[in-house]
Design a protein around this motif. Sequence first.
Motif, PDB file in Angstrom:
ATOM      1  N   GLN A 164     -42.927   9.719  28.074  1.00 15.97           N
ATOM      2  CA  GLN A 164     -44.248   9.776  27.446  1.00 15.97           C
ATOM      3  C   GLN A 164     -45.113   8.634  27.979  1.00 15.97           C
ATOM      4  O   GLN A 164     -46.244   8.845  28.414  1.00 15.97           O
ATOM      5  N   ASP A 165     -44.571   7.416  27.961  1.00 18.18           N
ATOM      6  CA  ASP A 165     -45.346   6.240  28.382  1.00 18.18           C
ATOM      7  C   ASP A 165     -45.710   6.299  29.857  1.00 18.18           C
ATOM      8  O   ASP A 165     -46.827   5.960  30.243  1.00 18.18           O
ATOM      9  N   ILE A 166     -44.770   6.724  30.671  1.00 15.84           N
ATOM     10  CA  ILE A 166     -44.996   6.626  32.116  1.00 15.84           C
ATOM     11  C   ILE A 166     -45.673   7.873  32.687  1.00 15.84           C
ATOM     12  O   ILE A 166     -46.555   7.764  33.537  1.00 15.84           O
ATOM     13  N   TYR A 167     -45.290   9.039  32.183  1.00 20.25           N
ATOM     14  CA  TYR A 167     -45.808  10.274  32.784  1.00 20.25           C
ATOM     15  C   TYR A 167     -46.865  10.976  31.949  1.00 20.25           C
ATOM     16  O   TYR A 167     -47.965  11.247  32.419  1.00 20.25           O
ATOM     17  N   LEU A 168     -46.511  11.257  30.695  1.00 21.29           N
ATOM     18  CA  LEU A 168     -47.404  12.126  29.919  1.00 21.29           C
ATOM     19  C   LEU A 168     -48.686  11.407  29.523  1.00 21.29           C
ATOM     20  O   LEU A 168     -49.671  12.043  29.154  1.00 21.29           O
ATOM     21  N   SER A 169     -48.689  10.077  29.633  1.00 19.09           N
ATOM     22  CA  SER A 169     -49.908   9.335  29.290  1.00 19.09           C
ATOM     23  C   SER A 169     -50.932   9.381  30.425  1.00 19.09           C
ATOM     24  O   SER A 169     -52.073   8.968  30.253  1.00 19.09           O
ATOM     25  N   GLN A 170     -50.533   9.906  31.585  1.00 21.05           N
ATOM     26  CA  GLN A 170     -51.495   9.991  32.694  1.00 21.05           C
ATOM     27  C   GLN A 170     -52.562  11.050  32.375  1.00 21.05           C
ATOM     28  O   GLN A 170     -52.272  12.020  31.688  1.00 21.05           O
ATOM     29  N   GLN A 209     -46.422  20.785  34.936  1.00 21.16           N
ATOM     30  CA  GLN A 209     -45.773  21.261  33.702  1.00 21.16           C
ATOM     31  C   GLN A 209     -44.307  21.647  33.964  1.00 21.16           C
ATOM     32  O   GLN A 209     -43.419  21.319  33.190  1.00 21.16           O
ATOM     33  N   TYR A 210     -44.103  22.356  35.071  1.00 18.55           N
ATOM     34  CA  TYR A 210     -42.739  22.790  35.398  1.00 18.55           C
ATOM     35  C   TYR A 210     -41.806  21.587  35.516  1.00 18.55           C
ATOM     36  O   TYR A 210     -40.684  21.598  35.011  1.00 18.55           O
ATOM     37  N   PHE A 211     -42.289  20.527  36.171  1.00 16.13           N
ATOM     38  CA  PHE A 211     -41.435  19.362  36.407  1.00 16.13           C
ATOM     39  C   PHE A 211     -41.243  18.558  35.117  1.00 16.13           C
ATOM     40  O   PHE A 211     -40.176  18.000  34.884  1.00 16.13           O
ATOM     41  N   ASP A 253     -46.213  11.163  39.970  1.00 16.87           N
ATOM     42  CA  ASP A 253     -45.895  12.597  39.896  1.00 16.87           C
ATOM     43  C   ASP A 253     -45.195  13.059  41.182  1.00 16.87           C
ATOM     44  O   ASP A 253     -44.217  13.824  41.129  1.00 16.87           O
ATOM     45  N   ALA A 254     -45.702  12.581  42.310  1.00 16.70           N
ATOM     46  CA  ALA A 254     -45.064  12.972  43.578  1.00 16.70           C
ATOM     47  C   ALA A 254     -43.618  12.475  43.610  1.00 16.70           C
ATOM     48  O   ALA A 254     -42.702  13.217  43.994  1.00 16.70           O
ATOM     49  N   LEU A 255     -43.404  11.248  43.161  1.00 15.06           N
ATOM     50  CA  LEU A 255     -42.041  10.696  43.155  1.00 15.06           C
ATOM     51  C   LEU A 255     -41.120  11.552  42.292  1.00 15.06           C
ATOM     52  O   LEU A 255     -39.979  11.837  42.667  1.00 15.06           O
ATOM     53  N   LEU A 256     -41.635  11.964  41.150  1.00 19.82           N
ATOM     54  CA  LEU A 256     -40.815  12.784  40.247  1.00 19.82           C
ATOM     55  C   LEU A 256     -40.343  14.057  40.969  1.00 19.82           C
ATOM     56  O   LEU A 256     -39.178  14.459  40.861  1.00 19.82           O
ATOM     57  N   ILE A 257     -41.260  14.663  41.717  1.00 23.40           N
ATOM     58  CA  ILE A 257     -40.909  15.893  42.442  1.00 23.40           C
ATOM     59  C   ILE A 257     -39.826  15.588  43.488  1.00 23.40           C
ATOM     60  O   ILE A 257     -38.859  16.333  43.638  1.00 23.40           O
ATOM     61  N   TYR A 258     -39.974  14.477  44.184  1.00 20.29           N
ATOM     62  CA  TYR A 258     -38.970  14.110  45.191  1.00 20.29           C
ATOM     63  C   TYR A 258     -37.611  13.864  44.519  1.00 20.29           C
ATOM     64  O   TYR A 258     -36.565  14.195  45.079  1.00 20.29           O
ATOM     65  N   GLN A 259     -37.647  13.287  43.325  1.00 16.86           N
ATOM     66  CA  GLN A 259     -36.379  13.014  42.625  1.00 16.86           C
ATOM     67  C   GLN A 259     -35.704  14.310  42.187  1.00 16.86           C
ATOM     68  O   GLN A 259     -34.496  14.494  42.349  1.00 16.86           O
ATOM     69  N   ARG A 263     -36.039  28.133  43.548  1.00 19.94           N
ATOM     70  CA  ARG A 263     -37.062  28.036  42.482  1.00 19.94           C
ATOM     71  C   ARG A 263     -37.906  26.784  42.705  1.00 19.94           C
ATOM     72  O   ARG A 263     -39.129  26.818  42.603  1.00 19.94           O
ATOM     73  N   PHE A 264     -37.234  25.682  43.051  1.00 22.54           N
ATOM     74  CA  PHE A 264     -37.936  24.422  43.288  1.00 22.54           C
ATOM     75  C   PHE A 264     -38.963  24.590  44.416  1.00 22.54           C
ATOM     76  O   PHE A 264     -40.117  24.194  44.303  1.00 22.54           O
ATOM     77  N   THR A 265     -38.531  25.220  45.500  1.00 22.98           N
ATOM     78  CA  THR A 265     -39.415  25.408  46.657  1.00 22.98           C
ATOM     79  C   THR A 265     -40.658  26.204  46.236  1.00 22.98           C
ATOM     80  O   THR A 265     -41.787  25.841  46.580  1.00 22.98           O
ATOM     81  N   ALA A 266     -40.432  27.269  45.464  1.00 18.13           N
ATOM     82  CA  ALA A 266     -41.563  28.101  45.031  1.00 18.13           C
ATOM     83  C   ALA A 266     -42.505  27.288  44.139  1.00 18.13           C
ATOM     84  O   ALA A 266     -43.733  27.371  44.275  1.00 18.13           O
ATOM     85  N   LYS A 267     -41.958  26.478  43.250  1.00 18.85           N
ATOM     86  CA  LYS A 267     -42.796  25.707  42.320  1.00 18.85           C
ATOM     87  C   LYS A 267     -43.579  24.619  43.054  1.00 18.85           C
ATOM     88  O   LYS A 267     -44.721  24.335  42.699  1.00 18.85           O
TER      89      LYS A 267
END
Length: 431
Positions: free
Chosen positions: A30-36, A44-46, A233-239, A248-252
């Motif tokens: 919440q603090d790091i991501y959803l507060s952006q 949303q998917y991630f 957000d980009a880092l989260l996707i890489y993780q 599914r990941f590739t499509a998203k």
Amino acid sequence: MNDYTEMWSELGLNMADHDILMSALPGLYQDIYLSQTDRPQGMQYFDNLISELHGKRIQELLEHKQQGGKVLATMCVFVPEEIVLAAGAVAVGLCGGIDWATPEVEKVLPRNICALIKSFMGFKLGKVCPYFEVADLVVGETTCDGKKKSFELLGDYIPVHVMETPQKKNQIDYQMWDAELQRFIEVVEKLTGNKITEQSLQDGIRRVNNKRKALQRLSAARKADPSPISGKDALLIYQVAFYDDIDRFTAKVNELCDELEQRIEQTAAHQSGKDMLRIMVSGTPMAIPNWKIPHLIETAGARIVFDEMCTGERYFQNLVVEGEGKSIEQMVSDINQRSLQIDCACFTPNQTRIDKIIRKSSEYSVDGVIHYALQSCDPFTIEGFRVEKQLKDAGIAVMRLETDYSQEDVGQLQTRIEAFLETLSDRKEGI
Ligand code: BJ8
């Protein structure tokens, strides 16, 4: 949220400790991501994946196992996912982004070993990671001494196969890695009971390449000014790329890229990243939930536009050459050629990494580079000196940071990052 208590309990997790671990995650997220603000809808998917980190994906892996499939856990981009897929198995990356069971870990490992190694060991000893418990085999590597020796110890708790990774980009190491890849095929075939064929390896290569292409597309979108997505957000996707279902990941990611490319076309419609300093982060990979440095950088008002890390560009920067009608040996050689383009600090020499940082700083209009190394990580800490010198010689502003997973140094890091960003602003304004 779904209740997975029974599943976790059947996996033999330490339920009390697992509860503590999982109850910390939503607040942190919440603090790091959803507060952006002004995040792309496609995130949303991630976000859902993180809220289901130990839930839905574990359920999917268990279903795969019920149908006779195998799960291989990995910790390095050298381990060829193409071969795992070709045998009908699934590869999942093990995280190691938070301190866990440290007193237990320090009974078997020295205190001053890098946080990433201590973390994965802690997850296994503390029995809080369902990915570890689902895995049939951990595939380790000899990239650095800390990992190499730790995998020996890890073998006391779970089956481990260690791949000897190349240290130099020469013919001798190429041949050695070729033999290791062939041996890995045998190990995977034996584990799964499935024979790898020309067709299945070709398919594996194509699927992993498609994932890399989607990530390359995401990286290309971040070149835009303003960059349409935050670095966090980009880092989260890489993780997430290391453990989500590959297709599914590739499509998203491709869906998200459609949105980002639209954002770029309609710059005025989004405020994301406007007038912000553009930062490259380079160094040790950041495993979930190690978001400390990116959060500090972006809360200080800058935007990370490039990640020169294995949770970033090093993971997807090159593709395996594809082609019809190749033999398994030829495809293994193609995988090998790609591996030798990875510029991990475990290689010596590793000048291509520094050349790339300089080249990408210009391509991504970067205002400054933050070199990040986990404390006690010799390869990246030592290489950091050379990176700093050559970047300075090339006129690129750079700052080196060393840290671990604790929060104790947050104040100090924040002060240093803010001071660095201030010098970048002054420089930009010609002061
Ligand atoms: S290809 S970067 S994923 S080895 S931080 S454990 S190096 S002491 S993680 Fe890596 Fe593969 Fe290289 Fe990438 Fe050792 Fe350093 Fe710890 Fe590290």
